[in-house]
Design a protein around this motif. Structure first.
Motif, PDB file in Angstrom:
ATOM      1  N   UNK A 132      49.299 117.203  39.762  1.00  0.00           N
ATOM      2  CA  UNK A 132      48.346 117.946  40.580  1.00  0.00           C
ATOM      3  C   UNK A 132      47.639 116.968  41.514  1.00  0.00           C
ATOM      4  N   UNK A 133      46.921 117.472  42.503  1.00  0.00           N
ATOM      5  CA  UNK A 133      46.093 116.623  43.361  1.00  0.00           C
ATOM      6  C   UNK A 133      45.091 115.861  42.502  1.00  0.00           C
ATOM      7  N   UNK A 134      44.855 114.600  42.847  1.00  0.00           N
ATOM      8  CA  UNK A 134      44.023 113.743  42.002  1.00  0.00           C
ATOM      9  C   UNK A 134      42.522 113.889  42.290  1.00  0.00           C
ATOM     10  N   UNK A 135      42.128 114.509  43.392  1.00  0.00           N
ATOM     11  CA  UNK A 135      40.707 114.667  43.744  1.00  0.00           C
ATOM     12  C   UNK A 135      39.980 113.327  43.611  1.00  0.00           C
ATOM     13  N   UNK A 136      40.476 112.357  44.369  1.00  0.00           N
ATOM     14  CA  UNK A 136      40.041 110.967  44.251  1.00  0.00           C
ATOM     15  C   UNK A 136      38.543 110.807  44.521  1.00  0.00           C
ATOM     16  N   UNK A 137      37.956 109.807  43.869  1.00  0.00           N
ATOM     17  CA  UNK A 137      36.571 109.453  44.165  1.00  0.00           C
ATOM     18  C   UNK A 137      36.451 109.014  45.623  1.00  0.00           C
ATOM     19  N   UNK A 138      37.395 108.200  46.074  1.00  0.00           N
ATOM     20  CA  UNK A 138      37.488 107.817  47.486  1.00  0.00           C
ATOM     21  C   UNK A 138      38.755 108.451  48.030  1.00  0.00           C
ATOM     22  N   UNK A 139      38.590 109.543  48.751  1.00  0.00           N
ATOM     23  CA  UNK A 139      39.736 110.337  49.213  1.00  0.00           C
ATOM     24  C   UNK A 139      40.068 109.985  50.656  1.00  0.00           C
ATOM     25  N   UNK A 140      41.218 109.328  50.840  1.00  0.00           N
ATOM     26  CA  UNK A 140      41.639 108.966  52.189  1.00  0.00           C
ATOM     27  C   UNK A 140      41.838 110.181  53.075  1.00  0.00           C
ATOM     28  N   UNK A 141      42.333 111.283  52.498  1.00  0.00           N
ATOM     29  CA  UNK A 141      42.562 112.493  53.296  1.00  0.00           C
ATOM     30  C   UNK A 141      41.257 112.986  53.915  1.00  0.00           C
ATOM     31  N   UNK A 142      40.193 112.946  53.132  1.00  0.00           N
ATOM     32  CA  UNK A 142      38.881 113.400  53.610  1.00  0.00           C
ATOM     33  C   UNK A 142      38.332 112.448  54.667  1.00  0.00           C
TER      34      UNK A 142
END
Length: 317
Positions: A132-142
Motif C-alpha cells: 500500500x502507499x507508505x504515507x511517508x513522514x517526508x512525502x516527496x509527492x507532496x
C-alpha cells in the motif's frame, strides 16, 4: 513550525494542523497474510476504483501486478524455496482435496522446478504481502506538487484532491516507492483519467471514526489500523516473538523515524529482505537535498552576476 524536508517530526503539526489527533496508519503483518485479496476487493469497492487487469502475468500467480492509479492495495505472491524455519509459523501442508502433481509427474510441462522434499511434497513456500502507499513522514509527492492537489491531513496521511490535480506527473517521479500513478484512459470515459491517484488511507472513513476498508475486511488481521506509535511497538514486539521462536529473518520496515523518509505511516513486518518484496532497502525522500540545491544554485547565480558586473566595469576603463 518551519517545514522540514528531512529528519524526525510529527507530520500533521508540521503541516500547520493545530490540536491534531494522534497520527494514524497501518501495520501489515505478512507473517499472517494468507493472500486472500479481501483487502484488494474491499479497497476497490469502497473507493469505486475501476478494474485494471485480471490476466495471469506469467511471472506470478498474482493478477494485479503492482500498485497503481486503480490498485491502491496489492497482494504480492512471492514463491521461494522452502526453509526449515517455516514450521515456526505453522506453515504445514494442508490437504484440500485438490488435484496436484505426483512425485513421478515432475517432468510434465508446468511442473514445479523445486525438488520434492523427503515426504514427496514440493519444497517451496509462499510469502504473501499486502502492499500500500507508505504515507511517508517526508512525502516527496507532496513536496513537488505545484497545485496543492496533494495535502497532509490532520491524521498525518497524504491525500490527493482529484479536482485540483492537473496531471503534471511530478509526484510520480518523486515517490521513492513507485506508488502514485496517473490513471490511464480517456477523459469522459474513465473517472479521473490523467489524474494522480493513490491510497488515501480511507480519509473519509477514519474522519468518521471508522476503520479503513482494507483493514476492516482482512480476515486474519494481517492489516492492522491505529495509532502509528502503538503499531510500531506492536510490530517490534511481534518481531521479537518470532526471533525467540527461531524465525530470525523477521524484521520491521518503515518503523525508523531516522530513515530516509522519516519513517512511514504504513509499516510492514517482513519475513525476508525488503528487496524480496519489491521494496527499496534504504528509501530516501527525493526532496531531501532541495534546500541545499537552491542554496548552491543561488550562490552560483550570484557569483555569475558579480563576474558579469566586473567584466562590464572593467571593459569601460
Amino acid at each position: 513550525m518551519p517545514n522540514s524536508l528531512f529528519g524526525p517530526l510529527d507530520p500533521a503539526p508540521d503541516a500547520g494542523w493545530q490540536d491534531a489527533p494522534d497520527r494514524e496508519g497501518f501495520l501489515t503483518d505478512t507473517s499472517v497474510c494468507i493472500g486472500c485479496k479481501a483487502c484488494e476487493v474491499a479497497c476497490k469497492e469502497w473507493n469505486q476504483l475501476p478494474e485494471d487487469g485480471l490476466d495471469l502475468l506469467g511471472s506470478s500467480f498474482d493478477n494485479s501486478k503492482s500498485l497503481g492509479a486503480s490498485t491502491w492495495r496489492q497482494v504480492k505472491f512471492i514463491e521461494q524455496p522452502g526453509r526449515a524455519d517455516d514450521t515456526v509459523l505453522g506453515r504445514q501442508p494442508v490437504d484440500l482435496g485438490m488435484p496436484g502433481l505426483r512425485p513421478d509427474d515432475a517432468s510434465l510441462p508446468g511442473a514445479l522446478d523445486a525438488a520434492p522434499a523427503a515426504d514427496g511434497k514440493p519444497d517451496f513456500r509462499w510469502l504473501m504481502s499486502s502492499d500500500v502507499c507508505k504515507h511517508c513522514t517526508h512525502a516527496g509527492c507532496l513536496d513537488v506538487c505545484p497545485t496543492g492537489s496533494l495535502f497532509r491531513t490532520e491524521f498525518g496521511t497524504v491525500v490527493v484532491q482529484d479536482e485540483i490535480c492537473n496531471g503534471c506527473g511530478y509526484c510520480v517521479a518523486a515517490c521513492p516507492f513507485g506508488v502514485i500513478e496517473r490513471r490511464p484512459g480517456s477523459k469522459g470515459e474513465v473517472t479521473n483519467a490523467g489524474v494522480a491517484q493513490k491510497c488515501t488511507l480511507c480519509y473519509d472513513r477514519i474522519g468518521a471514526g471508522q476503520t479503513p476498508a482494507c483493514a476492516q475486511a482482512c480476515p486474519t488481521e494481517s492489516i492492522q489500523f491505529g495509532d502509528v506509535t502503538e503499531l510500531r511497538e506492536r510490530g517490534r514486539a511481534r518481531v521479537a516473538t518470532l526471533h525467540e521462536q527461531g524465525y530470525t529473518s523477521a524484521r520491521m520496515y518503515g518503523d525508523d523515524p531516522r530513515d530516509g523518509v522519516g519513517g512511514t505511516g504504513a509499516m510492514f513486518l517482513l519475513l525476508d529482505e525488503p528487496e524480496v518484496y519489491g521494496l527499496p532497502p534504504d528509501p530516501v525522500v527525493t526532496t531531501k537535498d532541495l534546500a541545499d540545491i537552491f542554496r548552491k544554485g543561488g550562490v552560483g547565480g550570484l557569483t555569475l552576476l558579480v563576474g558579469v558586473a566586473l567584466s562590464f566595469l572593467g571593459g569601460r576603463r
